[in-house]
Design a protein around this motif. Structure first.
Motif, mmCIF file in Angstrom:
data_model
loop_
_atom_site.group_PDB
_atom_site.id
_atom_site.type_symbol
_atom_site.label_atom_id
_atom_site.label_comp_id
_atom_site.label_asym_id
_atom_site.label_seq_id
_atom_site.Cartn_x
_atom_site.Cartn_y
_atom_site.Cartn_z
ATOM 1 N N ASP A 106 0.543 -1.189 0.138
ATOM 2 C CA ASP A 106 -0.043 0.018 -0.020
ATOM 3 C C ASP A 106 0.953 1.225 -0.080
ATOM 4 N N VAL A 107 2.013 1.094 0.604
ATOM 5 C CA VAL A 107 2.855 2.440 0.951
ATOM 6 C C VAL A 107 4.176 2.073 0.940
ATOM 7 N N VAL A 108 4.984 2.759 0.142
ATOM 8 C CA VAL A 108 6.413 2.828 0.137
ATOM 9 C C VAL A 108 7.017 3.985 0.720
ATOM 10 N N ILE A 109 7.727 3.868 1.845
ATOM 11 C CA ILE A 109 8.531 4.919 2.526
ATOM 12 C C ILE A 109 9.866 4.990 2.085
ATOM 13 N N ILE A 110 10.567 6.108 1.907
ATOM 14 C CA ILE A 110 11.760 6.160 1.396
ATOM 15 C C ILE A 110 12.623 7.328 2.262
ATOM 16 N N SER A 111 13.842 6.814 2.979
ATOM 17 C CA SER A 111 14.604 7.628 3.788
ATOM 18 C C SER A 111 15.200 8.808 3.028
ATOM 19 N N HIS A 112 15.949 8.201 2.113
ATOM 20 C CA HIS A 112 16.868 9.368 1.268
ATOM 21 C C HIS A 112 17.251 8.287 0.073
ATOM 22 N N LYS A 124 10.077 -1.406 -9.352
ATOM 23 C CA LYS A 124 9.151 -1.891 -10.416
ATOM 24 C C LYS A 124 8.449 -3.412 -10.392
ATOM 25 N N HIS A 125 9.172 -4.131 -9.501
ATOM 26 C CA HIS A 125 8.538 -5.330 -9.311
ATOM 27 C C HIS A 125 7.661 -5.735 -7.770
ATOM 28 N N LEU A 126 7.592 -4.543 -7.270
ATOM 29 C CA LEU A 126 6.593 -4.495 -6.182
ATOM 30 C C LEU A 126 5.228 -4.961 -6.764
ATOM 31 N N LYS A 127 4.422 -5.655 -6.029
ATOM 32 C CA LYS A 127 2.999 -6.178 -6.122
ATOM 33 C C LYS A 127 2.114 -4.953 -5.520
ATOM 34 N N GLY A 128 1.093 -4.502 -6.329
ATOM 35 C CA GLY A 128 -0.007 -3.474 -5.975
ATOM 36 C C GLY A 128 0.314 -2.231 -6.503
ATOM 37 N N ASN A 129 -0.208 -1.211 -6.193
ATOM 38 C CA ASN A 129 -0.114 0.299 -6.616
ATOM 39 C C ASN A 129 -0.012 1.131 -5.506
ATOM 40 N N PRO A 130 1.272 0.933 -4.978
ATOM 41 C CA PRO A 130 1.453 1.678 -3.744
ATOM 42 C C PRO A 130 1.580 3.236 -3.930
ATOM 43 N N SER A 131 1.307 4.074 -2.799
ATOM 44 C CA SER A 131 1.693 5.402 -2.688
ATOM 45 C C SER A 131 3.231 5.533 -2.203
ATOM 46 N N ARG A 139 10.686 13.498 -5.875
ATOM 47 C CA ARG A 139 9.336 13.290 -6.377
ATOM 48 C C ARG A 139 9.776 13.147 -7.988
ATOM 49 N N SER A 140 10.674 14.239 -8.521
ATOM 50 C CA SER A 140 10.851 13.975 -10.101
ATOM 51 C C SER A 140 11.591 12.656 -10.403
ATOM 52 N N LYS A 141 12.199 12.146 -9.673
ATOM 53 C CA LYS A 141 13.025 10.926 -10.082
ATOM 54 C C LYS A 141 11.788 9.697 -10.167
ATOM 55 N N PHE A 142 10.989 9.941 -9.507
ATOM 56 C CA PHE A 142 9.857 8.892 -9.641
ATOM 57 C C PHE A 142 8.936 9.258 -10.768
ATOM 58 N N GLN A 143 8.598 10.446 -10.739
ATOM 59 C CA GLN A 143 7.841 10.876 -12.082
ATOM 60 C C GLN A 143 8.115 10.589 -13.484
ATOM 61 N N ILE A 144 9.496 10.902 -13.606
ATOM 62 C CA ILE A 144 10.354 10.460 -14.818
ATOM 63 C C ILE A 144 9.960 8.836 -15.166
ATOM 64 N N LYS A 148 2.928 8.097 -10.371
ATOM 65 C CA LYS A 148 2.221 9.339 -10.079
ATOM 66 C C LYS A 148 1.817 9.492 -8.658
ATOM 67 N N LYS A 149 1.585 8.366 -7.988
ATOM 68 C CA LYS A 149 1.263 8.560 -6.608
ATOM 69 C C LYS A 149 2.567 8.673 -5.615
ATOM 70 N N VAL A 150 2.976 10.113 -5.798
ATOM 71 C CA VAL A 150 4.201 10.498 -4.959
ATOM 72 C C VAL A 150 3.879 11.429 -4.115
ATOM 73 N N ILE A 151 4.264 11.567 -2.894
ATOM 74 C CA ILE A 151 3.949 12.747 -2.028
ATOM 75 C C ILE A 151 5.502 13.026 -1.305
ATOM 76 N N GLU A 152 5.842 14.342 -1.592
ATOM 77 C CA GLU A 152 7.124 14.675 -0.947
ATOM 78 C C GLU A 152 6.747 15.236 0.378
ATOM 79 N N ALA A 153 7.970 15.112 1.397
ATOM 80 C CA ALA A 153 7.692 15.869 2.597
ATOM 81 C C ALA A 153 8.927 16.544 3.124
ATOM 82 N N GLU A 154 8.741 17.718 3.736
ATOM 83 C CA GLU A 154 9.697 18.194 4.534
ATOM 84 C C GLU A 154 9.911 17.760 5.911
#
Length: 305
Positions: A106-112, A124-131, A139-144, A148-154
């Protein structure tokens, strides 16, 4: 347009000179480590159990900083990396759970953005359609790549997803994926909160006053704390925790349960997984901490909270 470069609390500098790099490589060549002794795989993995779990809270250590967290009915992956190599180094242990054995995420969290924490070949091999919840600047590295379901955080940004609160919190580190993008995205950890549990995925960090600041704002139950890639300490201390500093950070946080991560999977520095565990155990005993609060998972092992 000039790109923004992110910094640490107190503007702690993690940059190293060429002379320091050469000194480290010389030291590494002079003290070869035995990498044949590795962290064990869990003998009884609970893949069938967590594959259908949507009610209980669990944490499965897959290796390095990659964990499957199940909380509040969500399947969450931290820093997904199943790569067989990291630079010139082969992976020391196979992942504790194969990609095909994962439930839908459902969700992938990235530290850096370092490659040992963000591997698009894995994603690209994860199951589902995670956010994807990522540090600002990523975010741009994901969008390129079509995500699409990418949320950036400060730092200290919070948002709620499926009745679960996610907050991006500081770490002391740095990042780089190309020759020109050093620190153009941020780094940090994630605190995941449900009504019953709070889990702090620390990410990658050196010891810093941020642990005390986080403790002022959050009650932390379970801490996924990095303990590896600290040697040589004169080179790594700003960016990676020693096992002793990891315990100090845990005590700053007033956490209830300590789960060590970020060791024994890739030979990123000069320490080994067994060395990190030995130093962690020694510090825990020295401070006479409750052994029940330290949960050292085997690779692929699941802790049910």
């Amino acid at each position: 347009m000039r790109r923004k470069r992110y910094t640490n609390l107190d503007v702690v500098d993690t940059r190293k000179t060429l002379r320091e790099m050469i000194r480290w490589q010389k030291e590494r060549n002079e003290k070869k480590k035995d990498l044949r002794i590795v962290i064990e795989q869990a003998p009884d993995k609970e893949i069938e159990k967590f594959a259908i779990n949507r009610s209980k809270t669990s944490i499965t250590w897959i290796g390095h900083s990659t964990c499957l967290i199940q909380i509040n009915g969500l399947n969450i992956i931290t820093d997904p990396v199943w790569a067989k190599r990291m630079g010139f180094q082969k992976r020391l242990t196979k992942p504790g759970v194969a990609l095909v054995e994962l439930p839908e995420i459902d969700v992938v969290i990235i530290s850096h953005g370092h490659y040992d924490h963000l591997d698009f070949g894995t994603i690209k091999h994860l199951k589902g359609n995670p956010s994807y919840f990522v540090p600002v600047g990523l975010r741009s590295k994901f969008q390129i790549r079509g995500y699409k379901k990418v949320i950036e955080a400060e730092w200290f940004d919070s948002f709620v997803f499926e009745n679960t609160k996610f907050t991006f919190v500081p770490a002391q580190h740095w990042t780089k994926r190309t020759m020109t993008d050093t620190n153009t995205s941020h780094w940090g950890g994630w605190i995941i909160e449900s009504a019953e549990q709070s889990i702090y995925f620390v990410g990658d960090t050196g010891y810093f006053r941020g642990f005390q600041e986080i403790a002022k704002k959050f009650t932390v139950d379970t801490v996924l704390m990095p303990i590896g890639a600290y040697e040589p300490e004169w080179f790594m201390r700003e960016s990676h925790l020693t096992p002793e500093d990891a315990v100090k950070g845990f005590l700053d946080l007033a956490g209830k349960t300590f789960i060590p991560i970020h060791y024994g999977t890739y030979h990123l520095a000069d320490d080994t997984g067994p060395e990190a565990v030995e130093r962690l155990n020694a510090e825990w005993r020295k401070l006479q901490l409750d052994e029940n609060r330290l949960k050292k998972l085997l690779i692929g092992e699941t802790l049910w909270l």
